[in-house]
Design a protein around this motif. Sequence first.
Motif, PDB file in Angstrom:
ATOM      1  N   PRO A  95       0.869  -1.122   0.103  1.00 33.54           N
ATOM      2  CA  PRO A  95      -0.008   0.049  -0.124  1.00 33.54           C
ATOM      3  C   PRO A  95       1.059   1.436   0.003  1.00 33.54           C
ATOM      4  O   PRO A  95       0.384   2.191  -0.215  1.00 33.54           O
ATOM      5  CB  PRO A  95      -0.784  -0.026   1.449  1.00 33.54           C
ATOM      6  N   ASP A  96       2.071   1.252   0.092  1.00 35.53           N
ATOM      7  CA  ASP A  96       3.070   2.206   0.256  1.00 35.53           C
ATOM      8  C   ASP A  96       3.355   2.527  -1.441  1.00 35.53           C
ATOM      9  O   ASP A  96       3.754   1.337  -1.860  1.00 35.53           O
ATOM     10  CB  ASP A  96       4.277   2.208   1.120  1.00 35.53           C
ATOM     11  N   LEU A  97       4.040   3.745  -1.861  1.00 28.95           N
ATOM     12  CA  LEU A  97       4.413   4.117  -3.063  1.00 28.95           C
ATOM     13  C   LEU A  97       5.692   3.360  -3.557  1.00 28.95           C
ATOM     14  O   LEU A  97       6.540   3.452  -2.665  1.00 28.95           O
ATOM     15  CB  LEU A  97       4.373   5.290  -3.168  1.00 28.95           C
ATOM     16  N   VAL A  98       5.641   2.713  -4.647  1.00 31.21           N
ATOM     17  CA  VAL A  98       6.628   1.867  -5.276  1.00 31.21           C
ATOM     18  C   VAL A  98       6.599   2.782  -6.663  1.00 31.21           C
ATOM     19  O   VAL A  98       6.051   2.361  -7.688  1.00 31.21           O
ATOM     20  CB  VAL A  98       6.727   0.790  -5.658  1.00 31.21           C
ATOM     21  N   PRO A  99       7.604   3.784  -6.948  1.00 34.96           N
ATOM     22  CA  PRO A  99       7.795   4.453  -8.262  1.00 34.96           C
ATOM     23  C   PRO A  99       7.968   3.378  -9.267  1.00 34.96           C
ATOM     24  O   PRO A  99       8.447   2.174  -9.168  1.00 34.96           O
ATOM     25  CB  PRO A  99       8.942   5.182  -7.895  1.00 34.96           C
ATOM     26  N   TRP A 100       7.368   3.575 -10.475  1.00 35.04           N
ATOM     27  CA  TRP A 100       7.353   2.848 -11.756  1.00 35.04           C
ATOM     28  C   TRP A 100       9.138   2.446 -12.084  1.00 35.04           C
ATOM     29  O   TRP A 100       9.146   1.506 -12.399  1.00 35.04           O
ATOM     30  CB  TRP A 100       6.757   3.278 -12.865  1.00 35.04           C
ATOM     31  N   GLU A 101       9.802   3.609 -11.676  1.00 36.77           N
ATOM     32  CA  GLU A 101      11.246   3.146 -11.888  1.00 36.77           C
ATOM     33  C   GLU A 101      11.905   2.029 -11.054  1.00 36.77           C
ATOM     34  O   GLU A 101      12.966   1.499 -11.533  1.00 36.77           O
ATOM     35  CB  GLU A 101      12.097   4.471 -11.949  1.00 36.77           C
ATOM     36  N   ARG A 102      11.366   1.888  -9.765  1.00 40.66           N
ATOM     37  CA  ARG A 102      11.849   0.673  -9.098  1.00 40.66           C
ATOM     38  C   ARG A 102      10.929  -0.519  -9.198  1.00 40.66           C
ATOM     39  O   ARG A 102      11.470  -1.229  -8.511  1.00 40.66           O
ATOM     40  CB  ARG A 102      11.710   1.485  -7.564  1.00 40.66           C
ATOM     41  N   VAL A 103      10.286  -0.670  -9.997  1.00 40.52           N
ATOM     42  CA  VAL A 103       9.325  -1.855 -10.249  1.00 40.52           C
ATOM     43  C   VAL A 103      10.153  -2.592 -11.186  1.00 40.52           C
ATOM     44  O   VAL A 103      10.176  -2.329 -12.426  1.00 40.52           O
ATOM     45  CB  VAL A 103       7.690  -1.532 -10.584  1.00 40.52           C
ATOM     46  N   ALA A 104      10.476  -3.887 -10.749  1.00 49.95           N
ATOM     47  CA  ALA A 104      11.054  -4.991 -11.878  1.00 49.95           C
ATOM     48  C   ALA A 104      10.175  -5.785 -12.217  1.00 49.95           C
ATOM     49  O   ALA A 104      10.240  -6.160 -13.542  1.00 49.95           O
ATOM     50  CB  ALA A 104      12.099  -5.558 -11.026  1.00 49.95           C
ATOM     51  N   ARG A 105       9.010  -6.262 -11.646  1.00 48.46           N
ATOM     52  CA  ARG A 105       8.054  -7.048 -12.122  1.00 48.46           C
ATOM     53  C   ARG A 105       6.817  -6.967 -11.292  1.00 48.46           C
ATOM     54  O   ARG A 105       6.896  -6.638 -10.332  1.00 48.46           O
ATOM     55  CB  ARG A 105       8.609  -8.384 -11.944  1.00 48.46           C
ATOM     56  N   VAL A 106       5.733  -7.203 -12.151  1.00 48.92           N
ATOM     57  CA  VAL A 106       4.292  -7.073 -11.403  1.00 48.92           C
ATOM     58  C   VAL A 106       3.670  -8.524 -11.757  1.00 48.92           C
ATOM     59  O   VAL A 106       3.682  -8.895 -12.805  1.00 48.92           O
ATOM     60  CB  VAL A 106       3.481  -6.189 -12.131  1.00 48.92           C
ATOM     61  N   THR A 107       3.187  -9.187 -10.652  1.00 48.23           N
ATOM     62  CA  THR A 107       2.812 -10.657 -10.881  1.00 48.23           C
ATOM     63  C   THR A 107       1.416 -10.460 -10.379  1.00 48.23           C
ATOM     64  O   THR A 107       1.072  -9.966  -9.053  1.00 48.23           O
ATOM     65  CB  THR A 107       3.605 -11.631 -10.135  1.00 48.23           C
ATOM     66  N   VAL A 108       0.390 -11.104 -10.856  1.00 45.80           N
ATOM     67  CA  VAL A 108      -0.982 -10.896 -10.389  1.00 45.80           C
ATOM     68  C   VAL A 108      -1.633 -12.571 -10.558  1.00 45.80           C
ATOM     69  O   VAL A 108      -1.428 -13.038 -11.529  1.00 45.80           O
ATOM     70  CB  VAL A 108      -1.959  -9.990 -11.289  1.00 45.80           C
ATOM     71  N   GLY A 109      -1.859 -13.033  -9.686  1.00 54.01           N
ATOM     72  CA  GLY A 109      -2.281 -14.242  -9.515  1.00 54.01           C
ATOM     73  C   GLY A 109      -2.411 -15.186  -8.214  1.00 54.01           C
ATOM     74  O   GLY A 109      -2.396 -14.282  -7.100  1.00 54.01           O
ATOM     75  N   LYS A 110      -2.525 -16.630  -8.227  1.00 51.23           N
ATOM     76  CA  LYS A 110      -2.415 -16.973  -6.983  1.00 51.23           C
ATOM     77  C   LYS A 110      -1.089 -17.323  -6.488  1.00 51.23           C
ATOM     78  O   LYS A 110      -0.119 -17.845  -7.042  1.00 51.23           O
ATOM     79  CB  LYS A 110      -3.244 -18.437  -7.082  1.00 51.23           C
ATOM     80  N   THR A 111      -0.919 -17.299  -5.139  1.00 50.45           N
ATOM     81  CA  THR A 111       0.091 -17.749  -4.487  1.00 50.45           C
ATOM     82  C   THR A 111      -0.060 -18.546  -3.392  1.00 50.45           C
ATOM     83  O   THR A 111      -1.091 -18.634  -2.811  1.00 50.45           O
ATOM     84  CB  THR A 111       0.750 -16.308  -3.902  1.00 50.45           C
ATOM     85  N   ALA A 112       0.993 -19.247  -2.947  1.00 49.75           N
ATOM     86  CA  ALA A 112       0.726 -20.574  -2.014  1.00 49.75           C
ATOM     87  C   ALA A 112       0.517 -19.646  -0.619  1.00 49.75           C
ATOM     88  O   ALA A 112      -0.223 -20.558   0.263  1.00 49.75           O
ATOM     89  CB  ALA A 112       2.053 -21.191  -1.808  1.00 49.75           C
ATOM     90  N   ARG A 113       1.296 -18.649  -0.285  1.00 48.40           N
ATOM     91  CA  ARG A 113       1.014 -18.060   0.984  1.00 48.40           C
ATOM     92  C   ARG A 113      -0.126 -17.263   1.216  1.00 48.40           C
ATOM     93  O   ARG A 113      -0.878 -17.227   2.499  1.00 48.40           O
ATOM     94  CB  ARG A 113       1.991 -17.227   1.223  1.00 48.40           C
ATOM     95  N   ALA A 114      -0.598 -16.542   0.225  1.00 52.06           N
ATOM     96  CA  ALA A 114      -1.698 -15.575   0.182  1.00 52.06           C
ATOM     97  C   ALA A 114      -3.018 -15.930  -0.345  1.00 52.06           C
ATOM     98  O   ALA A 114      -3.939 -14.985  -0.449  1.00 52.06           O
ATOM     99  CB  ALA A 114      -1.209 -14.212   0.123  1.00 52.06           C
ATOM    100  N   GLY A 115      -3.033 -17.005  -1.306  1.00 51.88           N
ATOM    101  CA  GLY A 115      -4.088 -16.903  -2.314  1.00 51.88           C
ATOM    102  C   GLY A 115      -4.120 -15.915  -3.469  1.00 51.88           C
ATOM    103  O   GLY A 115      -2.931 -16.046  -4.085  1.00 51.88           O
ATOM    104  N   ARG A 116      -5.118 -15.480  -3.806  1.00 53.05           N
ATOM    105  CA  ARG A 116      -5.160 -14.326  -4.888  1.00 53.05           C
ATOM    106  C   ARG A 116      -4.448 -13.217  -4.202  1.00 53.05           C
ATOM    107  O   ARG A 116      -4.658 -12.742  -3.131  1.00 53.05           O
ATOM    108  CB  ARG A 116      -6.469 -13.977  -4.971  1.00 53.05           C
ATOM    109  N   ALA A 117      -3.447 -12.669  -5.052  1.00 53.16           N
ATOM    110  CA  ALA A 117      -2.544 -11.661  -4.474  1.00 53.16           C
ATOM    111  C   ALA A 117      -1.934 -10.910  -5.722  1.00 53.16           C
ATOM    112  O   ALA A 117      -1.837 -11.432  -6.756  1.00 53.16           O
ATOM    113  CB  ALA A 117      -1.233 -12.214  -3.797  1.00 53.16           C
TER     114      ALA A 117
END
Length: 159
Positions: A95-117
Amino acid sequence: MATGTALHAADDLDAVLVGPWVWPGWLIRFRFALVLLLAADAALLPLTFSGVSWVFSAVVVGVLAAYAVLIFVLVMQAKSGTRLVGYSPRGVFAPDLVPWERVARVTVGKTARAGRAVTIERADGDPVEVAIPPTVTEPEYRAFAGALRAQATARGIPD
């Protein structure tokens, strides 16, 4: 989750995923004291009409008015929900700002730890994972995921 985060304060969001309202931590911590104070104040309310000091009456009525305002604010927050994750031209809020320049990868989907994430991997290798509660409907989740992926792809960030 949300008060005090950059996501809560952001007013330039292109898209945001809103989940169910979460009770504030301070309210959970002090709930018994708040209920006791309200009960004591309600018990003292009849004394305000019996001719006691006007200062006493003002304090009792003031506390009841403060409770009315608190309940109104909590109801409005509950109706608006809690912001979970979002993005703007400045970056991804997770929920805190991660500037686009510092984003290496965006993953949307299911994880073992959190379910949908939604997982935001920073350039320094530190991932931020935002769990999406089951109360967020699947169409809302998929629409936000598609918009976030498209925004990341447009900025050259792999999925």
